[in-house]
Structures are given as C-alpha cells and as structure tokens.
Write a protein that holds these residues in place. Structure first.
Motif, mmCIF file in Angstrom:
data_model
loop_
_atom_site.group_PDB
_atom_site.id
_atom_site.type_symbol
_atom_site.label_atom_id
_atom_site.label_comp_id
_atom_site.label_asym_id
_atom_site.label_seq_id
_atom_site.Cartn_x
_atom_site.Cartn_y
_atom_site.Cartn_z
ATOM 1 N N TYR A 26 25.650 -56.336 77.139
ATOM 2 C CA TYR A 26 25.913 -55.247 76.193
ATOM 3 C C TYR A 26 25.139 -53.981 76.589
ATOM 4 O O TYR A 26 25.612 -52.861 76.375
ATOM 5 C CB TYR A 26 25.508 -55.672 74.788
ATOM 6 N N GLU A 31 24.494 -50.399 74.577
ATOM 7 C CA GLU A 31 24.269 -51.037 73.282
ATOM 8 C C GLU A 31 23.076 -51.987 73.352
ATOM 9 O O GLU A 31 23.077 -52.936 74.129
ATOM 10 C CB GLU A 31 25.512 -51.803 72.843
ATOM 11 N N LEU A 33 20.864 -54.168 70.663
ATOM 12 C CA LEU A 33 20.718 -54.571 69.268
ATOM 13 C C LEU A 33 19.293 -54.397 68.764
ATOM 14 O O LEU A 33 19.070 -54.140 67.581
ATOM 15 C CB LEU A 33 21.141 -56.038 69.105
ATOM 16 N N ARG A 48 21.303 -44.863 73.702
ATOM 17 C CA ARG A 48 22.191 -44.468 72.603
ATOM 18 C C ARG A 48 23.118 -43.329 73.021
ATOM 19 O O ARG A 48 24.308 -43.320 72.681
ATOM 20 C CB ARG A 48 21.337 -44.063 71.384
ATOM 21 N N LEU A 51 25.801 -44.741 75.210
ATOM 22 C CA LEU A 51 26.775 -45.477 74.420
ATOM 23 C C LEU A 51 27.748 -44.537 73.713
ATOM 24 O O LEU A 51 28.971 -44.734 73.766
ATOM 25 C CB LEU A 51 26.040 -46.342 73.385
ATOM 26 N N VAL A 52 27.218 -43.506 73.073
ATOM 27 C CA VAL A 52 28.067 -42.570 72.332
ATOM 28 C C VAL A 52 29.021 -41.834 73.275
ATOM 29 O O VAL A 52 30.223 -41.712 73.000
ATOM 30 C CB VAL A 52 27.196 -41.564 71.549
ATOM 31 N N GLN A 99 33.335 -52.985 67.911
ATOM 32 C CA GLN A 99 32.123 -52.179 68.017
ATOM 33 C C GLN A 99 31.753 -51.569 66.667
ATOM 34 O O GLN A 99 30.570 -51.518 66.302
ATOM 35 C CB GLN A 99 32.320 -51.074 69.054
ATOM 36 N N PHE A 100 32.750 -51.140 65.916
ATOM 37 C CA PHE A 100 32.500 -50.592 64.589
ATOM 38 C C PHE A 100 31.895 -51.655 63.670
ATOM 39 O O PHE A 100 30.923 -51.400 62.946
ATOM 40 C CB PHE A 100 33.801 -50.053 63.984
ATOM 41 N N THR A 103 28.313 -52.261 64.624
ATOM 42 C CA THR A 103 27.451 -51.152 64.222
ATOM 43 C C THR A 103 27.137 -51.218 62.726
ATOM 44 O O THR A 103 25.987 -51.024 62.300
ATOM 45 C CB THR A 103 28.122 -49.810 64.559
ATOM 46 N N VAL A 104 28.161 -51.509 61.919
ATOM 47 C CA VAL A 104 27.970 -51.592 60.472
ATOM 48 C C VAL A 104 27.035 -52.749 60.107
ATOM 49 O O VAL A 104 26.192 -52.628 59.211
ATOM 50 C CB VAL A 104 29.331 -51.751 59.761
ATOM 51 N N ARG A 106 24.792 -54.271 62.103
ATOM 52 C CA ARG A 106 23.714 -54.431 63.087
ATOM 53 C C ARG A 106 22.453 -55.047 62.451
ATOM 54 O O ARG A 106 21.889 -56.005 62.975
ATOM 55 C CB ARG A 106 23.362 -53.078 63.699
ATOM 56 N N SER A 215 32.643 -54.201 75.220
ATOM 57 C CA SER A 215 32.544 -54.252 73.755
ATOM 58 C C SER A 215 33.472 -55.321 73.188
ATOM 59 O O SER A 215 33.135 -55.991 72.199
ATOM 60 C CB SER A 215 32.883 -52.885 73.151
#
Length: 406
Positions: A26, A31, A33, A48, A51-52, A99-100, A103-104, A106, A215
């Motif tokens: 990852y 990414e 964690l 970060r 990743l973005v 991925q969403f 992220t939510v 995490r 991802s």
C-alpha cells in the motif's frame, strides 16, 4: 545450543509478519495506515501528497474513460468499443470506492489491527498451539497469487501497446511507431501527434493503472489478513475445547477454564462484528461492480480479436478470483466459528458439574449464530454468495449479447 536458539528465533513470528505485505504494498502508492504514528513529518506529508496526486491523476483518466464510453454507447456500430472500456470503468469505480471506504474507516481499521495484535500469540509454544506458521503460509500463498493475477491485468493493459509498437518499429521494420494506449481514453487534447506529449500521457496512464490496481488489491489483502487471524483464533478455541477433559480437573478449574474461554470467544466475536462493520459496504459495491465487470469482460472475450481476447481473459480471470477469494475467506470465518459449538458437544463433559454443563450449553447456543461478513441485501458471504455473483454476471451477459446481436 546456540544453533537451536537461532532456529527458535527464526521460527518465532510477530503480528507485523502477517500484515507486512499489504502494508508495504500500500505504501507504494503513498497510503500508510499508521501515518499518524510516524514521527517523521516530512515522510508523512510526502507520502500523503504522493497519494493525493496519484488519485487526482487516476480520476482524471477515469473521466476520460467515461467520456469515451458515453460517446460510443449511443451507436450500435460502436457498441463493442463502448463495452471494451466498461470493465475498466467498473474496475476504476471499485478501486475508488475501496479507497474511499478505507479512508473513512481508517481509525477503526487501525484500532481493529491493534486489538488483533493484543490477541496474537507471542511465544513459540503458543504459536505452535495456534498453528501460526500454517495460517501465515496459506495466507501468503493466496495473497501472492491474487496480487500477481490482478497486477498482471493492469500491467498487460498498460504496457502491451508500447511493447507491441517497439517490436514492430525496431525489429519488424514498421515505418511508423504506433502511438496507442492500453485503455480507451477520450483526451481533451491531441495525445498522439507529439511524441513528448504521447509519452507523458502514456506514463501518466500507466501510473493511473498501478494506483487502481494497488488500491483495488490492498483493501482485499487487509480483509484477508484480519479474517485469517480471526479464523486462527476460532480454530484454536475449537481445538482446545474439544481436547479439554473436565474429568482431569476440579470443578473450580473447569468453571475458570470455561469463563476464560467465554471471554475470549466474546472478544473474537466482537472483532468479527467490527470487521463486518468496516468492510460490508465496500464488499457490497465490490460484488455489484464485479458482476458488471465479469459480464463486460466476458462479452469482449466472445466478440473481440485474438489480442483483445488474451487481455480480457486475464481481466476476466482476475475479477473471478477476486470474488472467489473474498467468498472463500467469508466461508472460512463461518465454518471456523461454527466449529466451537461442535467442539463443545464433542468434549468429555459427562463427569462435569451442572454449572459447567450449563455454561457449555450457552457456548453451543451462541455458536449457532456464527461470525460472518454480511453485505446489505446479500446473505452472509460464503461460496453460495460466489454463485450468486456469477449468476448476476451471466444475466447481464445474456442481456448484452441479445442487445448486440439482436
């Protein structure tokens, strides 16, 4: 003696050994964690940022795929071209949604991993009792096969046009270097005439495919990691419970043993529910999208040329394997947690006290509702779920064939 100590040290495994592969993989797209625990702020923010930027680039190309699909779906003469990009769009949506979802959730996922780490056996003797080496080896084999197959799909689509054009131009005497892309994209600019623009766009698309692949794969790898460890705990409980002979201990020891087992069992079930809460919606959309992806990839196999058949067969196989692996581990969780009830009944409980038997009865009753992953509108994930997804895919496939050839 020194050799024996070294051998023991090599055999001793840590919790990180079982999670290292998905975590390291990852990180290749930025990414991490555990980024909040990284004291190196520069590394944290660079990862970060990487990743973005990777996902911004990825979704920019997805918009191009959607535009291509809309332009070509309106005509029956270009329906085949439209359905060629449809599996890629479905794959992209799955990667985005996974991925969403990660992220939510995490914070909850990191806490889940911490809780599993607290339960992980830390001595060589207990690891042998838990059969840690078997679970790690089996998990790594599944992860390796699954990852290779999924990344082969993205790599073959990404690099095949460049490899084909290079061989034809430099070795077969072609007069022009063909400037094609592995995925159908509607670019807002001329992406083929200028060589610099072509290669810039080409490698941007290749990185986009890599981000999608990683991802897409890593969320499933984390699911496999968590379920593997829960399965290990349930199996250990079943094995020790079945082997326990109450006649060899006092009533007080028997009650204490069952009390500790109930607490342990309850803890494992709570963690199973947390896994279900974190991953259930992701798996729901994954199954829906996978049904469409398998349908469109299968349609391309039946209607395309030989080159495309090979590429889409890899895609088709990767999607099937992905659904199968998730269903396999869901089935493993159900069967391993169900074993505890059978183990409780099969042990030597006849000479034990009435209180012991009552507690054992409650353990059996609780095991009638096994731990499971339950996506909304789907039954608990098992091999039956796999057949349901395949059935959905075939229904879509039959409708698409009728539309195209009718």
């Amino acid at each position: 003696m020194l050799w024996g100590k070294r051998k023991e040290k090599r055999e001793l495994r840590t919790f990180e050994d079982l999670t290292r592969f998905p975590m390291a993989f990852y990180k290749t797209i930025g990414e991490d964690l555990y980024s909040d625990r990284d004291k190196n702020l520069v590394r944290r923010y660079l990862l970060r940022f990487y990743l973005v930027m990777g996902f911004l680039n990825f979704n920019a190309y997805v918009v191009g795929e959607i535009a291509y699909f809309i332009v070509h779906i309106t005509s029956t003469t270009t329906l085949l071209e439209a359905t060629a990009v449809a599996p890629c769009i479905g794959f992209s949506f799955m990667a985005d949604f996974k991925q969403f979802g990660l992220t939510v959730n995490r914070g909850r996922l990191v806490q889940l991993l911490d809780d599993l780490k607290a339960l992980f056996p830390t001595t060589l003797e207990t690891q042998r009792a838990y059969n840690v080496s078997y679970y790690q080896r089996h998990m790594n084999q599944v992860m390796t096969l699954f990852t290779i197959l999924c990344m082969t799909y993205t790599s073959s689509f990404s690099f095949y046009p460049a490899i084909k054009a290079t061989i034809k131009y430099y070795f077969l005497g072609s007069e022009i270097f063909e400037r094609n892309y592995g995925f159908h994209i509607l670019f807002p600019y001329d992406a083929e005439t200028d060589l610099t623009v072509y290669w810039f766009s080409y490698w941007g698309l290749a990185h986009c495919a890599y981000v999608a692949g990683v991802s897409y794969v890593c969320v499933d790898l984390l699911l496999i990691t968590t379920i593997t460890q829960l399965t290990m705990h349930f199996s250990y409980m079943a094995d020790t419970l079945e082997a326990y002979d109450g006649d060899e201990h006092t009533d007080e020891e028997n009650i204490k043993y069952l009390h500790n087992l109930v607490v342990y069992h309850s803890r494992a079930l709570d963690l199973s529910e947390e896994v279900n809460s974190i991953f259930s919606f992701t798996i729901l959309w994954n199954f829906i999208a996978a049904s469409l992806v398998i349908c469109f990839a299968g349609f391309q196999i039946t209607a395309s040329n030989v080159e495309d058949i090979v590429l889409y067969f890899i895609f088709f196989s990767a999607s099937l394997v992905q659904v199968f692996v998730v269903c396999y581990y869901g089935d493993e969780m159900i069967s391993s947690s169900s074993r505890i009830g059978h183990a409780a009944f099969n042990q030597n409980w006849l000479p034990c006290s009435t209180e012991y038997k009552m507690i054992l009865k409650y353990i059996i009753m609780r095991s009638q509702k096994p731990a499971s992953i339950r996506p909304p509108t789907f039954p608990p994930i098992s091999f039956n779920t796999f057949m349901k997804v395949i059935s959905m895919s075939y229904q879509f496939f039959a409708l698409l064939r009728t539309t195209y050839y009718g």
